[in-house]
Design a protein around this motif. Structure first.
Motif, PDB file in Angstrom:
ATOM      1  N   ILE A 150       7.879-125.081  36.552  1.00 52.44           N
ATOM      2  CA  ILE A 150       8.229-124.785  37.936  1.00 52.44           C
ATOM      3  C   ILE A 150       9.736-124.614  38.097  1.00 52.44           C
ATOM      4  O   ILE A 150      10.205-123.791  38.895  1.00 52.44           O
ATOM      5  N   GLY A 151      10.522-125.372  37.338  1.00 54.10           N
ATOM      6  CA  GLY A 151      11.971-125.378  37.492  1.00 54.10           C
ATOM      7  C   GLY A 151      12.632-124.015  37.403  1.00 54.10           C
ATOM      8  O   GLY A 151      13.379-123.627  38.313  1.00 54.10           O
ATOM      9  N   PRO A 152      12.415-123.241  36.313  1.00 56.07           N
ATOM     10  CA  PRO A 152      13.042-121.920  36.244  1.00 56.07           C
ATOM     11  C   PRO A 152      12.636-120.993  37.380  1.00 56.07           C
ATOM     12  O   PRO A 152      13.462-120.227  37.884  1.00 56.07           O
ATOM     13  N   LEU A 153      11.359-121.056  37.794  1.00 55.04           N
ATOM     14  CA  LEU A 153      10.914-120.227  38.920  1.00 55.04           C
ATOM     15  C   LEU A 153      11.624-120.644  40.205  1.00 55.04           C
ATOM     16  O   LEU A 153      12.076-119.800  40.986  1.00 55.04           O
ATOM     17  N   LEU A 154      11.712-121.947  40.445  1.00 54.76           N
ATOM     18  CA  LEU A 154      12.389-122.442  41.638  1.00 54.76           C
ATOM     19  C   LEU A 154      13.868-122.097  41.605  1.00 54.76           C
ATOM     20  O   LEU A 154      14.453-121.675  42.621  1.00 54.76           O
ATOM     21  N   ALA A 155      14.497-122.261  40.441  1.00 54.94           N
ATOM     22  CA  ALA A 155      15.918-121.935  40.315  1.00 54.94           C
ATOM     23  C   ALA A 155      16.159-120.444  40.549  1.00 54.94           C
ATOM     24  O   ALA A 155      17.135-120.063  41.211  1.00 54.94           O
ATOM     25  N   GLN A 198      14.210-134.953  31.393  1.00 57.32           N
ATOM     26  CA  GLN A 198      14.568-134.244  30.166  1.00 57.32           C
ATOM     27  C   GLN A 198      13.957-132.841  30.143  1.00 57.32           C
ATOM     28  O   GLN A 198      14.629-131.863  29.806  1.00 57.32           O
ATOM     29  N   ALA A 199      12.693-132.745  30.522  1.00 56.47           N
ATOM     30  CA  ALA A 199      12.010-131.446  30.514  1.00 56.47           C
ATOM     31  C   ALA A 199      12.605-130.505  31.549  1.00 56.47           C
ATOM     32  O   ALA A 199      12.781-129.306  31.291  1.00 56.47           O
ATOM     33  N   GLY A 200      12.907-131.031  32.732  1.00 58.24           N
ATOM     34  CA  GLY A 200      13.500-130.195  33.763  1.00 58.24           C
ATOM     35  C   GLY A 200      14.860-129.661  33.359  1.00 58.24           C
ATOM     36  O   GLY A 200      15.167-128.474  33.538  1.00 58.24           O
ATOM     37  N   ASN A 201      15.688-130.528  32.804  1.00 57.59           N
ATOM     38  CA  ASN A 201      16.994-130.093  32.327  1.00 57.59           C
ATOM     39  C   ASN A 201      16.877-129.052  31.227  1.00 57.59           C
ATOM     40  O   ASN A 201      17.640-128.088  31.165  1.00 57.59           O
ATOM     41  N   SER A 202      15.888-129.229  30.354  1.00 61.04           N
ATOM     42  CA  SER A 202      15.670-128.279  29.265  1.00 61.04           C
ATOM     43  C   SER A 202      15.310-126.900  29.802  1.00 61.04           C
ATOM     44  O   SER A 202      15.847-125.883  29.353  1.00 61.04           O
ATOM     45  N   GLU A 238       3.197-133.395  28.842  1.00 64.59           N
ATOM     46  CA  GLU A 238       2.777-132.098  29.358  1.00 64.59           C
ATOM     47  C   GLU A 238       2.744-132.041  30.876  1.00 64.59           C
ATOM     48  O   GLU A 238       3.068-131.011  31.461  1.00 64.59           O
ATOM     49  N   ILE A 239       2.356-133.126  31.539  1.00 66.15           N
ATOM     50  CA  ILE A 239       2.428-133.136  33.000  1.00 66.15           C
ATOM     51  C   ILE A 239       3.885-133.034  33.437  1.00 66.15           C
ATOM     52  O   ILE A 239       4.223-132.292  34.369  1.00 66.15           O
ATOM     53  N   GLY A 240       4.754-133.760  32.749  1.00 66.03           N
ATOM     54  CA  GLY A 240       6.182-133.625  33.034  1.00 66.03           C
ATOM     55  C   GLY A 240       6.672-132.209  32.791  1.00 66.03           C
ATOM     56  O   GLY A 240       7.491-131.682  33.549  1.00 66.03           O
ATOM     57  N   GLY A 241       6.140-131.572  31.747  1.00 67.00           N
ATOM     58  CA  GLY A 241       6.521-130.192  31.456  1.00 67.00           C
ATOM     59  C   GLY A 241       6.088-129.229  32.541  1.00 67.00           C
ATOM     60  O   GLY A 241       6.837-128.335  32.937  1.00 67.00           O
ATOM     61  N   ILE A 242       4.860-129.402  33.036  1.00 62.57           N
ATOM     62  CA  ILE A 242       4.358-128.530  34.092  1.00 62.57           C
ATOM     63  C   ILE A 242       5.152-128.718  35.382  1.00 62.57           C
ATOM     64  O   ILE A 242       5.576-127.756  36.026  1.00 62.57           O
ATOM     65  N   LEU A 243       5.367-129.976  35.756  1.00 63.31           N
ATOM     66  CA  LEU A 243       6.050-130.257  37.015  1.00 63.31           C
ATOM     67  C   LEU A 243       7.523-129.853  36.986  1.00 63.31           C
ATOM     68  O   LEU A 243       8.066-129.395  37.989  1.00 63.31           O
ATOM     69  N   MET A 287       9.447-115.190  33.846  1.00 67.68           N
ATOM     70  CA  MET A 287       9.488-116.654  33.876  1.00 67.68           C
ATOM     71  C   MET A 287       8.100-117.223  34.198  1.00 67.68           C
ATOM     72  O   MET A 287       7.737-118.311  33.747  1.00 67.68           O
ATOM     73  N   GLY A 288       7.315-116.458  34.992  1.00 69.61           N
ATOM     74  CA  GLY A 288       5.963-116.910  35.318  1.00 69.61           C
ATOM     75  C   GLY A 288       5.067-116.948  34.093  1.00 69.61           C
ATOM     76  O   GLY A 288       4.277-117.882  33.917  1.00 69.61           O
ATOM     77  N   THR A 289       5.176-115.941  33.216  1.00 69.74           N
ATOM     78  CA  THR A 289       4.385-115.963  31.982  1.00 69.74           C
ATOM     79  C   THR A 289       4.861-117.083  31.068  1.00 69.74           C
ATOM     80  O   THR A 289       4.068-117.659  30.316  1.00 69.74           O
ATOM     81  N   TYR A 290       6.144-117.409  31.131  1.00 70.50           N
ATOM     82  CA  TYR A 290       6.662-118.569  30.395  1.00 70.50           C
ATOM     83  C   TYR A 290       6.015-119.851  30.919  1.00 70.50           C
ATOM     84  O   TYR A 290       5.566-120.707  30.164  1.00 70.50           O
ATOM     85  N   GLY A 291       5.925-119.974  32.238  1.00 69.72           N
ATOM     86  CA  GLY A 291       5.382-121.187  32.842  1.00 69.72           C
ATOM     87  C   GLY A 291       3.900-121.373  32.624  1.00 69.72           C
ATOM     88  O   GLY A 291       3.423-122.504  32.535  1.00 69.72           O
TER      89      GLY A 291
END
Length: 462
Positions: A411-416, A278-282, A402-407, A67-71
């Motif tokens: 981060i979302g999948p790693l945090l989850a 939207q990005a976080g949910n995705s 892209e800032i929304g994507g990064i934040l 997931m980190g390489t994804y992020g």
């Protein structure tokens, strides 16, 4: 420098229905390619990359590393948004869209020929990260450019549904990538998948890249860009210093000064909030849940990929319907309905998913994906373009995305992954979905209604 060759402000220059069709196909295809590339990668990260590139660690840690390489690709996307966004506002949308599609497609294809950890050791994940960075750099401006181009071409009263074609591109890409992985999981053994089968989807993207490049060589520039008051007849926008000089000497001083003296920032932060949810949910639904269902719930890997596959098919109806609703009732009320419903359904649907029933899991994934991801993205495609003025639309739109994507997404999948490992439960996923949706809801509430706004105006809507 004199400014006698500035474009006269006013309505956008005319384009034919054929021009609009070409731009629609180009935007759909380029965005489909971007999302296919990223979804191919995200599914590979969730399904096989932990074994191919990170085999010597605990499975849970391997999933976090994958997931980190994804992020990390989202960091490169931000750099690409800044670089190509400024270029697109300065010299036009068309040139930038040609570059981004080529860079994105080439890096994705090369992932398919990478050596594995078993072959070259640590060099394998390093090369993977390098190509992920190159892929992200091109993708950082691709969807923003396609969104800008299509919104600037679309008829005012149908702008929402026309611009939603960009969202259909994301849906097509998700469908293609998920379909390819579902097929591989169905016909290949575990050994075949890990030895060579995982490469096939990445190599397939080369064909799509060639077709997309061919389409983009036949596009005309955005009519809004050519109609901008700060663009010369040579097709280059004035710098700020040149704009200040032109505002003092030309007949269009009031138009130019409106862009120079407006208060900056509010429209950007509204767009950032709209994107964030939207990005976080995705990231949670399309990426993390796929890995979570396979590695934590220990269900068949094909269940989650098939659910996303079916959901993407349903999305071909959801996306244009939401676009039409936005044209009919406005952007804000439709945003509010979608985010409230997504937040209300998050806990009951996640509860159904973790129970392991195939039917319940599939229906829950379809509902979550269409409401909290595809529906919001359909609105986002046009709303963000309308929020920004023509002078900085490409740059601000790309940065907000892209800032929304990064934040959120990176981060979302790693945090989850961390929270579900610590708690041993599914509820952190549902809680994150609620938070993401409510952030977008608040952003919609404070946003002005931008339906039908004149996109040739240089200043932001807020």
């Amino acid at each position: 420098m004199t400014h006698d060759n500035l474009t006269a402000p006013g309505a956008a220059v005319e384009r034919t229905a054929g021009d609009l069709r070409k731009v629609a196909v180009s935007g759909w295809l380029g965005t489909a390619m971007e999302f296919m590339d990223f979804q191919l990668y995200s599914l590979a990260a969730a399904i096989v990359f932990n074994e191919i590139f990170f085999p010597d660690v605990d499975p849970a840690i391997g999933l976090i590393a994958a997931m980190g390489t994804y992020g990390v690709g989202y960091v490169a996307r931000l750099a690409g948004a800044i670089y190509f966004g400024r270029m697109g506002d300065r010299i036009g949308r068309k040139k930038v869209l040609f570059i981004t599609i080529a860079l994105m497609g080439a890096s994705t294809t090369l992932i398919g020929v990478l050596p594995t950890y078993a072959q070259v050791g640590l060099a394998a994940p390093i090369l993977l990260v390098v190509l992920r960075l190159a892929q992200g750099f091109g993708a950082g401006a691709e969807i923003a450019g396609a969104t800008t181009m299509l919104a600037e071409y679309a008829p005012v009263k149908k702008r929402g549904v026309v611009a939603s074609l960009v969202s259909l591109g994301t849906n097509t890409g998700t469908l293609a990538a998920t379909g390819l992985w579902a097929l591989l999981l169905a016909v290949l053994t575990e050994e075949q998948l890990l030895s060579w089968g995982w490469r096939l989807p990445f190599l397939f993207s080369f064909v799509l890249m060639i077709f997309a490049i061919w389409i983009r060589t036949h596009l005309k520039e955005s009519p809004v860009f050519e109609s901008r008051a700060d663009v010369t007849e040579e097709g280059v926008a004035l710098t700020r210093e040149e704009l200040e000089a032109a505002a003092a000497t030309t007949a269009e001083a009031s138009v130019l000064e409106a862009a120079l003296h407006q208060r900056k920032g509010k429209a950007f932060f509204i767009a950032l909030g709209l994107r964030f949810g939207q990005a976080g949910n995705s990231g949670l639904i399309q990426t993390f849940l796929v890995g979570y269902i396979a590695t934590t719930l220990l269900l068949d890997r094909s269940l989650a990929t098939n659910a996303i596959l079916y959901s993407s098919i349903v999305g071909f109806a959801t996306v244009p319907i939401v676009g039409m609703l936005g044209d009919r009732f406005g952007r804000r009320p439709v945003y509010m309905v979608l985010t409230v419903v997504s937040a209300i359904l998050a806990f009951p649907l996640l509860n159904l998913i973790q129970q392991g029933s195939t039917v319940a899991l599939t229906i829950s994934m379809i509902l979550l994906h269409n409401l909290a991801v595809l529906g919001l993205f359909s609105l986002e495609s046009v709303t963000m373009a309308e929020l920004f003025g023509a002078r900085t639309r490409f740059t601000q739109l790309a940065l907000a995305k892209e800032i929304g994507g990064i934040l959120a997404t990176a981060i979302g999948p790693l945090l989850a992954a961390t929270l579900t490992a610590v708690t041993g439960s599914w509820w952190p996923i549902a809680a994150m979905l609620v938070v993401y949706s409510l952030i977008t809801l608040v952003s919609a509430v404070v946003s002005p209604e931008v339906r039908g706004r004149d996109l040739v105006r240089l200043e932001d809507a807020a």
